[in-house]
Design an enzyme around this catalytic site. Structure first.
Site, PDB file in Angstrom:
ATOM      1  CG  HIS A 183      39.602  31.088  48.280  1.00 11.46           C
ATOM      2  ND1 HIS A 183      40.121  31.604  47.113  1.00 11.46           N
ATOM      3  CD2 HIS A 183      39.747  29.746  48.192  1.00 11.46           C
ATOM      4  CE1 HIS A 183      40.552  30.600  46.361  1.00 11.46           C
ATOM      5  NE2 HIS A 183      40.334  29.466  46.992  1.00 11.46           N
TER       6      HIS A 183
ATOM      7  CE  LYS B 105      35.320  26.132  44.710  1.00 21.36           C
ATOM      8  NZ  LYS B 105      36.527  25.341  44.990  1.00 21.36           N
TER       9      LYS B 105
ATOM     10  CD  GLN C 292      34.076  25.392  49.435  1.00 14.65           C
ATOM     11  OE1 GLN C 292      33.353  24.395  49.511  1.00 14.65           O
ATOM     12  NE2 GLN C 292      35.171  25.410  48.701  1.00 14.65           N
TER      13      GLN C 292
ATOM     14  CG  ASP D 161      33.620  33.232  48.285  1.00 14.90           C
ATOM     15  OD1 ASP D 161      32.969  32.348  47.681  1.00 14.90           O
ATOM     16  OD2 ASP D 161      34.838  33.150  48.502  1.00 14.90           O
TER      17      ASP D 161
ATOM     18  CB  CYS E 101      43.443  29.464  48.153  1.00 15.32           C
ATOM     19  SG  CYS E 101      44.029  28.544  46.749  1.00 15.32           S
TER      20      CYS E 101
HETATM   21  N1  PMP Z   1      36.030  31.140  47.584  1.00 15.02           N
HETATM   22  C1  PMP Z   1      36.018  30.010  48.293  1.00 15.02           C
HETATM   23  C2  PMP Z   1      35.499  30.042  49.701  1.00 15.02           C
HETATM   24  C3  PMP Z   1      36.487  28.822  47.728  1.00 15.02           C
HETATM   25  O1  PMP Z   1      36.479  27.702  48.443  1.00 15.02           O
HETATM   26  C4  PMP Z   1      36.962  28.839  46.396  1.00 15.02           C
HETATM   27  C5  PMP Z   1      37.495  27.586  45.739  1.00 15.02           C
HETATM   28  N2  PMP Z   1      38.434  26.881  46.512  1.00 15.02           N
HETATM   29  C6  PMP Z   1      36.934  30.037  45.695  1.00 15.02           C
HETATM   30  C7  PMP Z   1      36.451  31.163  46.321  1.00 15.02           C
HETATM   31  C8  PMP Z   1      37.397  30.140  44.284  1.00 15.02           C
HETATM   32  O2  PMP Z   1      36.589  29.394  43.444  1.00 15.02           O
HETATM   33  P1  PMP Z   1      36.994  29.156  41.921  1.00 15.02           P
HETATM   34  O3  PMP Z   1      38.403  28.621  41.938  1.00 15.02           O
HETATM   35  O4  PMP Z   1      36.011  28.141  41.447  1.00 15.02           O
HETATM   36  O5  PMP Z   1      36.882  30.450  41.221  1.00 15.02           O
END
Ligand code: PMP
Length: 399
Positions: free
Chosen positions: A117, A220, A197, A194, A358
């Site tokens: 991401h 999430k 997910q 990270d 993203c």
């Molecule tokens: N890493 C991953 C794998 C994600 O899916 C996301 C959210 N789409 C993020 C980081 C970022 O999370 P947040 O926007 O809640 O900070």
């Protein structure tokens, strides 16, 4: 699972029952979480940590109890290892900023992967500019699995950190992080995971993984927005310089010199979102009462069922076919633009996400501009999958 905990799921959009399949972006909140936060605002609200008065102590107790709930949830050794942040993004930025400042110099390297991401790419690039460090990228195969041989070959005397997604938000791939951590540690390199997910979908044990850092977001996993967690091994958090300065994170301050609190407070400058931490703890209790294994089993069954049914559709291309895959399905149908598919599904009441998610470097690797993504949560049903698959068929017929 009692869907009545989620009144929003009974909404209609455009006169159609809502089918909410955008859970990887954010989940809906159960009443118990909303009630807990409302109750705290109504009856306990006071700033934490610095009050002698009764309500401040009550609020502090709830806030620190939330830290203990999080500790237990990921099986950290101590609450000193649980830092509250705004979310995964801030947790990653915190480590990128403090770790690079503390332990990296020009020419040093960070290993990430093709499927990261943006929040696990850009913070490192910002530091790369500042310190002259380099990013090395683990490639993947067409199924969306990381190339472990190349990974092993990326280590050299300059490698300082590995930072990878536990689960890809696009492909659903569950990366073999335990093995990756073992390999990194054999080179004396710490690992940041990270978990944005993964934490919402299956039990995570940071001691078993032996990761050095682990990040996730409350929103999430049925919790409120604006709150997240950074787990860090105490030995690292003790050594890392602070991320931001202000109240709460200091021991003593004078104009000549300031000394800092110990972790986790060292990394929590300013008034924390103590209402949200209580909300997050309530969400965690909600999940653990259902059982992380039950959540996983249900979501795995939905993902398998949806994948099978989607494969009935002519021209269906699913991106991410890893053996170990979580509750995310990215796809394209024929040459229908993902935006068109998403917009037309929306008109049928079906909420999916479209675009690059993203993860533009991953899109480049796949040779596409974007996908349509359906992602599941504990409250989704097979009936909803049927509506979703019928919806895709209807849209496909229009083209
Ligand atoms: N890493 C991953 C794998 C994600 O899916 C996301 C959210 N789409 C993020 C980081 C970022 O999370 P947040 O926007 O809640 O900070």
């Amino acid at each position: 699972m009692n869907r009545n905990q989620f009144p929003i799921l009974s909404r209609e959009v455009y006169g159609k029952p809502l089918v909410y399949l955008d859970n990887a972006a954010t989940t809906q909140k159960p009443l118990c979480v909303l009630d807990a936060m409302r109750e705290e605002y109504l009856n306990v609200n006071a700033n934490v940590h610095r009050g002698v008065h009764w309500m401040s102590q009550q609020a502090t107790e709830l806030h620190e109890a939330a830290r203990e709930t999080v500790r237990k949830f990921i099986n950290a050794r101590s609450t000193a290892e649980i830092v509250f942040t705004r979310g995964t993004t801030e947790s990653l930025n915190l480590v990128a900023s403090s770790f690079c400042e503390g332990f990296m110099k020009a020419g040093d390297e960070v290993i990430i992967s093709t499927m990261e991401h943006h929040s696990n790419i850009v913070p490192w690039q910002l530091q790369a500019r500042r310190y002259g460090i380099k990013l090395r990228v683990i490639p993947m195969n067409d199924a969306g699995e990381l190339d472990m041989e190349v990974y092993q070959g990326l280590f050299n005397a300059h490698t300082r950190l590995v930072s990878v997604a536990h689960v890809s938000n696009v492909l659903g791939t569950v990366n073999p992080v335990e093995e990756m951590i073992r390999i990194a540690h054999a080179h004396d390199v710490p690992v940041m995971i990270d978990g944005a997910q993964s934490a919402p979908h299956f039990a995570v044990d940071v001691q078993q993984l032996d990761c050095d850092f682990f990040a996730f977001s409350g929103h999430k996993m049925y919790g409120p927005t604006g709150i997240g967690v950074l787990y860090g091994k105490e030995e690292w958090l003790e050594k890392m310089p602070p991320y931001q300065g202000g109240g709460e994170m200091i021991a003593t301050v004078s104009f000549e010199e300031t000394t800092f609190e110990r972790p986790p407070l060292k990394f929590e400058a300013g008034t924390p979102d103590y209402i949200a931490t209580h909300g997050l703890a309530t969400a965690i209790n909600f999940m653990t009462e259902i059982g992380m294994d039950n959540i996983r089993a249900h979501e795995q069954e939905l993902t398998r069922y949806a994948t099978r049914r989607m494969q009935e559709i002519d021209g269906m291309r699913i991106f991410g076919t890893a053996t170990n895959k979580d509750a995310v399905i990215s796809f394209l149908v024929g040459n229908i633009h993902p935006m068109d598919m998403g917009t037309l599904l929306d008109r049928l009441g079906i909420a999916v996400r479209t675009g690059h998610h993203c993860a533009e470097p991953l899109m480049n690797r796949l040779g596409i501009l974007g996908t349509v993504r359906a992602s599941f949560a504990l409250y989704n049903t097979k009936e909803e999958v049927d509506v979703f698959v019928d919806g895709i068929k209807r849209v496909a017929k229009m083209f």
